[in-house]
Design an enzyme around this catalytic site. Structure first.
Site, PDB file in Angstrom:
ATOM      1  N   HIS A  17       0.849  -1.208   0.000  1.00  0.00           N
ATOM      2  CA  HIS A  17       0.000   0.000   0.000  1.00  0.00           C
ATOM      3  C   HIS A  17       0.881   1.254   0.000  1.00  0.00           C
ATOM      4  CE1 HIS A  17      -3.161  -2.519   2.382  1.00  0.00           C
ATOM      5  NE2 HIS A  17      -3.625  -2.345   1.154  1.00  0.00           N
ATOM      6  N   LYS A  41     -16.446  -5.927   6.498  1.00  0.00           N
ATOM      7  CA  LYS A  41     -15.439  -6.705   5.776  1.00  0.00           C
ATOM      8  C   LYS A  41     -14.818  -7.820   6.621  1.00  0.00           C
ATOM      9  CE  LYS A  41     -11.841  -6.334   2.470  1.00  0.00           C
ATOM     10  NZ  LYS A  41     -10.647  -5.680   2.007  1.00  0.00           N
ATOM     11  N   ARG A  92      -2.571  -5.738  -8.155  1.00  0.00           N
ATOM     12  CA  ARG A  92      -1.526  -6.762  -8.050  1.00  0.00           C
ATOM     13  C   ARG A  92      -1.714  -7.717  -9.238  1.00  0.00           C
ATOM     14  NH1 ARG A  92      -3.278  -7.817  -2.020  1.00  0.00           N
ATOM     15  NH2 ARG A  92      -5.164  -7.610  -3.242  1.00  0.00           N
ATOM     16  N   SER A 130      -3.129  -7.490   3.124  1.00  0.00           N
ATOM     17  CA  SER A 130      -3.341  -7.343   4.566  1.00  0.00           C
ATOM     18  C   SER A 130      -3.786  -8.681   5.171  1.00  0.00           C
ATOM     19  CB  SER A 130      -4.411  -6.286   4.852  1.00  0.00           C
ATOM     20  OG  SER A 130      -3.998  -5.043   4.369  1.00  0.00           O
TER      21      SER A 130
HETATM   22  O1  PNS Z   1      -8.929  -2.182   0.683  1.00  0.00           O
HETATM   23  P1  PNS Z   1     -10.251  -2.571   0.097  1.00  0.00           P
HETATM   24  O2  PNS Z   1     -11.073  -3.299   1.116  1.00  0.00           O
HETATM   25  O3  PNS Z   1     -10.122  -3.291  -1.196  1.00  0.00           O
HETATM   26  O4  PNS Z   1     -11.009  -1.190  -0.218  1.00  0.00           O
HETATM   27  C1  PNS Z   1     -12.328  -1.231  -0.655  1.00  0.00           C
HETATM   28  C2  PNS Z   1     -12.956   0.168  -0.588  1.00  0.00           C
HETATM   29  C3  PNS Z   1     -12.872   0.750   0.809  1.00  0.00           C
HETATM   30  C4  PNS Z   1     -12.243   1.079  -1.554  1.00  0.00           C
HETATM   31  C5  PNS Z   1     -14.438  -0.001  -1.026  1.00  0.00           C
HETATM   32  O5  PNS Z   1     -15.057  -0.968  -0.226  1.00  0.00           O
HETATM   33  C6  PNS Z   1     -15.237   1.293  -0.959  1.00  0.00           C
HETATM   34  O6  PNS Z   1     -15.117   2.125  -1.827  1.00  0.00           O
HETATM   35  N1  PNS Z   1     -16.064   1.449   0.103  1.00  0.00           N
HETATM   36  C7  PNS Z   1     -16.885   2.627   0.295  1.00  0.00           C
HETATM   37  C8  PNS Z   1     -18.348   2.325  -0.053  1.00  0.00           C
HETATM   38  C9  PNS Z   1     -18.598   2.482  -1.531  1.00  0.00           C
HETATM   39  O7  PNS Z   1     -18.456   3.548  -2.104  1.00  0.00           O
HETATM   40  N2  PNS Z   1     -19.008   1.372  -2.199  1.00  0.00           N
HETATM   41  C10 PNS Z   1     -19.328   1.398  -3.601  1.00  0.00           C
HETATM   42  C11 PNS Z   1     -18.111   1.217  -4.469  1.00  0.00           C
HETATM   43  S1  PNS Z   1     -18.363  -0.219  -5.411  1.00  0.00           S
END
Ligand code: PNS
Length: 162
Positions: A17, A41, A92, A130
């Site tokens: 990250h 999550k 990745r 992670s």
């Molecule tokens: O590190 P991650 O878990 O892959 O990140 C995912 C993240 C936080 C970017 C995604 O879950 C997100 O954007 N969450 C906020 C809610 C949202 O906007 N959801 C719609 C996007 S599909």
């Protein structure tokens, strides 16, 4: 003034990250790291959102154009509120592609003025996640080098790695 947003759950932030954040910081005037609360999550994050923000703040202290903030809304709404016009995601292997493709398409549907851009992970970090780091720590393996030192200490304390 171009402001980019690097979003994620960051539970916890890894060296992979941080590589993406540093590369985004070199490309944009300002880079905001958005830490999603993501309570849903994987049965809930290991670290609180305050801890996850603090880990990234400490690891990016040397980058004056990087700031870190938590969020608990739609990503595009957070981007708009913070004045960010570009969402930066790390990619990745191909395994990331399907999920990232879906998120980018949905975010575009929600707000087509916000662009999603991808930065490829360097080969050294292609395998890093992670969840893998937590699994290693949970089984007592060393996570040194995979995460910043202060995060390795927190993982050791929380999950009992050596
Ligand atoms: O590190 P991650 O878990 O892959 O990140 C995912 C993240 C936080 C970017 C995604 O879950 C997100 O954007 N969450 C906020 C809610 C949202 O906007 N959801 C719609 C996007 S599909």
């Amino acid at each position: 003034m171009k402001r980019a947003l690097c979003p994620g759950t960051f539970d916890p932030v890894t060296s992979g990250h941080l590589d993406i954040i540093e590369r985004a910081a070199a490309l944009f005037d300002e880079t905001l790291v958005g830490v999603a609360k993501s309570p849903e999550k994987g049965g809930g994050p290991l670290f609180s959102v305050e801890q996850r923000v603090a880990f990234i703040e400490e690891a990016t202290r040397h980058l004056p154009n990087v700031s870190v903030r938590p969020f608990d809304t739609l990503l595009v709404d957070f981007a708009k509120r913070e004045g960010a016009t570009v969402i930066i995601k790390g990619l990745r292997a191909v395994t990331d592609f399907e999920r990232e493709f879906q998120m980018a398409a949905l975010n575009w549907r929600l707000d087509s003025k916000i662009e999603t851009m991808f930065i490829m992970a360097i080969p050294e970090y292609m395998y890093l996640s992670s969840s893998a780091v937590k699994e290693i720590a949970r089984h007592g393996g060393s996570v040194r080098g995979l995460v910043p030192d202060h995060v390795a200490v927190a993982l050791e304390r929380t999950l009992g790695a050596h």
